[in-house]
Scaffold this motif. Structure first.
Motif, PDB file in Angstrom:
ATOM      1  N   ASP A 178       0.538  -1.274   0.159  1.00 59.25           N
ATOM      2  CA  ASP A 178       0.266   0.475   0.040  1.00 59.25           C
ATOM      3  C   ASP A 178       0.663   0.782   0.240  1.00 59.25           C
ATOM      4  O   ASP A 178       1.713   1.490   0.726  1.00 59.25           O
ATOM      5  N   ASP A 179       0.869   1.996  -0.814  1.00 57.56           N
ATOM      6  CA  ASP A 179       1.379   3.348  -0.527  1.00 57.56           C
ATOM      7  C   ASP A 179       0.765   4.518   0.345  1.00 57.56           C
ATOM      8  O   ASP A 179      -0.299   5.160  -0.050  1.00 57.56           O
ATOM      9  N   THR A 180       1.691   4.557   1.791  1.00 55.66           N
ATOM     10  CA  THR A 180       0.475   4.919   2.743  1.00 55.66           C
ATOM     11  C   THR A 180       1.508   5.943   3.098  1.00 55.66           C
ATOM     12  O   THR A 180       2.842   5.690   3.035  1.00 55.66           O
ATOM     13  N   ARG A 181       1.495   6.695   3.800  1.00 58.47           N
ATOM     14  CA  ARG A 181       2.727   7.652   4.471  1.00 58.47           C
ATOM     15  C   ARG A 181       3.377   6.343   5.227  1.00 58.47           C
ATOM     16  O   ARG A 181       4.608   6.742   5.763  1.00 58.47           O
ATOM     17  N   GLU A 182       2.659   5.731   6.245  1.00 54.93           N
ATOM     18  CA  GLU A 182       3.292   5.031   7.286  1.00 54.93           C
ATOM     19  C   GLU A 182       4.321   4.304   6.588  1.00 54.93           C
ATOM     20  O   GLU A 182       5.604   4.001   7.197  1.00 54.93           O
ATOM     21  N   ASN A 183       4.227   3.704   4.950  1.00 57.23           N
ATOM     22  CA  ASN A 183       5.572   2.604   4.781  1.00 57.23           C
ATOM     23  C   ASN A 183       6.266   3.858   4.188  1.00 57.23           C
ATOM     24  O   ASN A 183       7.131   2.947   4.100  1.00 57.23           O
ATOM     25  N   LEU A 184       5.730   4.654   3.898  1.00 57.70           N
ATOM     26  CA  LEU A 184       6.570   5.830   2.800  1.00 57.70           C
ATOM     27  C   LEU A 184       7.996   6.154   3.776  1.00 57.70           C
ATOM     28  O   LEU A 184       9.144   6.529   3.418  1.00 57.70           O
TER      29      LEU A 184
END
Ligand code: SF4
Ligand code: SF4
Length: 82
Positions: free
Chosen positions: A11-17
């Protein structure tokens, strides 16, 4: 045999970023090719390979050490280049 098609979608999420920045951000391939300066900048396992004008010259990949790599059961790495 496990293939790329079996890998889970990241998932392209802020957390993953934020997690990605710890690894791609300090990776020699990222620095050597100035990947953070061209879209998608980071989180290549979710967003796809880099759009740097010349082909990415691979040096080494820190993805196998990344929590997301483990969590999503990713394989190989070098998501910025392929
Ligand atoms: S697996 Fe690689 S591209 Fe994906 S978040 Fe981790 S360091 Fe970034
Ligand atoms: S995907 Fe792998 S090789 Fe590419 S910048 Fe991230 S850690 Fe480095």
């Amino acid at each position: 045999m496990k293939t790329m098609d079996d890998a889970k979608t990241v998932d392209d999420t802020r957390e993953n970023l934020e997690i990605c920045k710890k690894y791609c951000g300090s990776c020699p391939t990222c620095k050597g090719n100035k990947l953070s300066g061209s879209p998608p900048n980071a989180l290549f396992c979710a967003r796809g390979k880099s759009s740097v004008p010349s082909k990415v010259k691979t040096i080494s990949c820190y993805c196998p050490a990344c929590e997301i790599f483990t969590k999503y059961e990713l394989i190989v790495g070098y998501f910025c280049a392929q």
